[in-house]
Write an enzyme that holds these catalytic residues in place. Structure first.
Site, PDB file in Angstrom:
ATOM      1  N   LYS A   1     -18.638 -13.782  22.047  1.00 15.36           N
ATOM      2  CA  LYS A   1     -17.620 -14.797  22.333  1.00 15.36           C
ATOM      3  C   LYS A   1     -18.221 -16.177  22.120  1.00 15.36           C
ATOM      4  CE  LYS A   1     -16.086 -17.212  25.793  1.00 15.36           C
ATOM      5  NZ  LYS A   1     -15.572 -18.403  25.051  1.00 15.36           N
TER       6      LYS A   1
ATOM      7  N   GLY B   1     -25.808 -21.620  28.092  1.00 17.84           N
ATOM      8  CA  GLY B   1     -24.825 -22.611  28.505  1.00 17.84           C
ATOM      9  C   GLY B   1     -25.196 -23.266  29.813  1.00 17.84           C
ATOM     10  N   SER B   2     -24.192 -23.645  30.569  1.00 17.69           N
ATOM     11  CA  SER B   2     -24.404 -24.436  31.780  1.00 17.69           C
ATOM     12  C   SER B   2     -24.724 -23.567  32.983  1.00 17.69           C
ATOM     13  CB  SER B   2     -23.157 -25.267  32.080  1.00 17.69           C
ATOM     14  OG  SER B   2     -22.100 -24.422  32.524  1.00 17.69           O
TER      15      SER B   2
ATOM     16  N   ALA C   1     -23.334 -23.930  35.913  1.00 14.37           N
ATOM     17  CA  ALA C   1     -22.075 -23.606  36.587  1.00 14.37           C
ATOM     18  C   ALA C   1     -21.433 -22.357  35.995  1.00 14.37           C
ATOM     19  CB  ALA C   1     -21.114 -24.786  36.493  1.00 14.37           C
ATOM     20  N   THR C   2     -21.414 -22.257  34.667  1.00 19.01           N
ATOM     21  CA  THR C   2     -20.836 -21.072  34.033  1.00 19.01           C
ATOM     22  C   THR C   2     -21.689 -19.844  34.301  1.00 19.01           C
ATOM     23  OG1 THR C   2     -19.882 -22.453  32.301  1.00 19.01           O
ATOM     24  CG2 THR C   2     -20.031 -20.103  31.853  1.00 19.01           C
ATOM     25  N   ALA C   3     -23.001 -20.017  34.331  1.00 18.70           N
ATOM     26  CA  ALA C   3     -23.895 -18.888  34.619  1.00 18.70           C
ATOM     27  C   ALA C   3     -23.628 -18.313  36.005  1.00 18.70           C
ATOM     28  CB  ALA C   3     -25.345 -19.329  34.500  1.00 18.70           C
TER      29      ALA C   3
ATOM     30  N   CYS D   1     -30.285 -28.547  24.665  1.00 22.52           N
ATOM     31  CA  CYS D   1     -30.732 -28.179  26.008  1.00 22.52           C
ATOM     32  C   CYS D   1     -32.206 -28.487  26.222  1.00 22.52           C
ATOM     33  CB  CYS D   1     -30.454 -26.699  26.272  1.00 22.52           C
ATOM     34  SG  CYS D   1     -31.212 -25.581  25.069  1.00 22.52           S
TER      35      CYS D   1
END
Length: 489
Positions: free
Chosen positions: A183, A236-237, A239-241, A291
């Site tokens: 995705k 990724g971030s 928060a998403t993790a 990153c």
């Protein structure tokens, strides 16, 4: 009811906006609009996946897994090399499409990023063929270590280097004998769709690689919580993790997480200052949307004034503009929301007493001026939180102990860079830095044989070389007794 999705056409290159599931293009009931950060123009409509498409993609990956897992290593490697060849054949198309989609420099895509995509496949294909562990004995018993394919993998990848970071995960997962549901980020989905075409043309069996698009809450959660998923890879971030970890918890699905960073660049007085300035200017690469970027520049007090003078001179010569222009050094920020986020960080820092030596404001469109902030407190938001834009802070220190303390004083630990002319100092300092990768007098040198990942809130696990196979496989030890082959009877 599905919605028709006409192909997006970029510089004559058609890109299918539908999902790729089980070797077929699949539409959704809704779409979302993909917009170029270069000029805000509409690129095309993209299928907006839901739990229905997530379930279909995982089912396709599950059905294809036994056959792919049983495929001999040399054949898997051959197909991965064929995918690499397809990438190389379409390198210019991939570069143009990705530049249009995410705004990174076209020259970088041509010369570095897309060749690295092909290398990802070739490297893991070759590593697969030599993956082994020497047998060892325990009281005469033989121990044999093997790597068994784990099963369907869900890989969720970011928008800042879409295809390179996706294939950094896809290549080892496929090499290991797993099937994949990829995705891509909704802000830059197009080259993942092209990768599906390339993989199919290379002979990858249907269902081994599936690509689905959409928003995290609508399709991502359904993927990461699926009981048939055996591995989750995410970049990724933080928060998403956290959301992914909560979603995967019920099934105890193993995860590899490469998250945010707030990396330091330590410049000691004995460093080559021109080199140190070059390293600092590199942090504006991809409009600071990296990153690994060393956005906290820590300079020994005695050379801080001279360093700043040279740095400002170098940055003032950078050209910001259309990333398709070979002369451009800094392109746009990916999305209006990201631009607003970056400026919010800067304006709050200025209101708290920071000084913008250069920059400190948006430019026309989705461009943000390369910014250097001084007068920042160690505890301030701008020092502690990831901005993910062309914003660098500068602080000073008076010795090694203070330099290390400041460098380690965040919740992150992805990378660090040290500029010094003293090898002994380099050894002392790097030994104390909390980071998954440390560069000394260089930056962004990455070898796929090396482990990569972050410490603290910068991630979980390591990938690269055998570490990737350790994650994407069930590592098994088989112990055989000596002289244990006598048949009964």
């Amino acid at each position: 009811m599905t919605r028709e999705v006409p192909a997006a056409v970029i510089a004559g290159v058609p890109v299918d906006g539908r999902h790729w599931i089980g070797g077929e293009r699949v539409a959704s009931g809704e779409t979302f609009t993909d917009i170029s950060p270069i000029d805000g123009s509409v690129i095309g409509e993209i299928a907006r996946g839901t739990a229905e498409e997530a379930a279909a993609a995982v089912a396709a990956a599950k059905a294809a897994f036994p056959g792919w897992a049983a495929t001999p290593r040399p054949e898997r490697a051959r197909i991965l090399h064929a995918i690499a060849g397809g990438v190389e054949k379409r390198l210019e198309e991939l570069a143009v499409v990705e530049t249009t989609d995410n705004g990174a420099l076209l020259r970088s895509h041509r010369r570095g990023v897309m060749p690295r995509v092909a290398h990802n496949f070739r490297f893991f294909a070759d590593w697969l063929l030599k993956l082994e562990h020497e047998d060892f004995e325990t009281r005469g018993h033989t121990n044999h270590v093997s790597w068994d394919p784990a099963g369907p993998c869900v890989l969720i990848t970011p928008w800042n280097a879409p295809l390179m970071l996706a294939t950094w995960k896809v290549a080892p997962a496929l090499a290991a004998g797993n099937t994949v549901v990829l995705k891509p980020a909704e802000w830059s989905p197009l080259t993942a769709s092209l990768l599906a075409d390339i993989a199919a043309e290379a002979g990858l069996p249907a269902g081994v690689l599936n690509v689905v698009q959409g928003y995290g809450p609508e399709i991502g959660d359904a993927l990461t919580s699926h009981p048939d998923v055996r591995r989750i890879g995410f970049t990724g971030s933080v928060a998403t993790a956290r959301r992914i970890a909560a979603s995967a918890a019920a099934n105890l699905t193993p995860m590899s997480l490469e998250l945010g960073g707030k990396s330091p660049l330590l410049v000691f007085a004995d460093a080559d200052l021109d080199l140190a300035v070059d390293l600092a200017v590199e942090q504006y690469d991809n409009a600071g949307q990296v990153c690994l970027a060393a956005t906290r520049v820590l300079v020994e007090e005695t050379v801080a004034e001279e360093f700043t003078r040279r740095f400002v001179g170098r940055v003032s010569r950078l050209k910001q503009g259309d990333p398709r222009d070979e002369a451009t050094d800094i392109g746009p920020v990916i999305h209006p929301c990201q631009l607003e986020k970056i400026d919010g960080f800067v304006q709050r820092a200025l209101a708290a007493g920071a000084r913008a030596v250069i920059g400190g404001h948006p430019e026309q469109g989705q461009y943000y001026a390369p910014t250097l902030l001084t007068g920042v407190a160690q505890t301030s938001e701008i020092v502690q939180e990831e901005v993910f834009g062309p914003v660098v802070t500068l602080q000073t220190f008076t010795g090694e102990e203070e330099a290390v303390r400041l460098a380690n004083d965040t919740r992150f630990g992805l990378a660090a860079t040290v500029a010094t002319g003293d090898p002994e100092r380099a050894g002392r300092v790097t030994a104390q830095l909390v980071a998954g990768t440390v560069w000394v007098n260089c930056f962004f040198v990455r070898d796929l044989r090396a482990p990569f990942g972050g410490s603290r809130r910068s991630g979980m696990g390591r990938e690269g070389g055998t570490w990737s196979f350790d994650f994407y496989c069930d590592v098994k030890n088989t112990v055989t007794a000596p002289n244990g082959w006598k048949a009964h009877g």
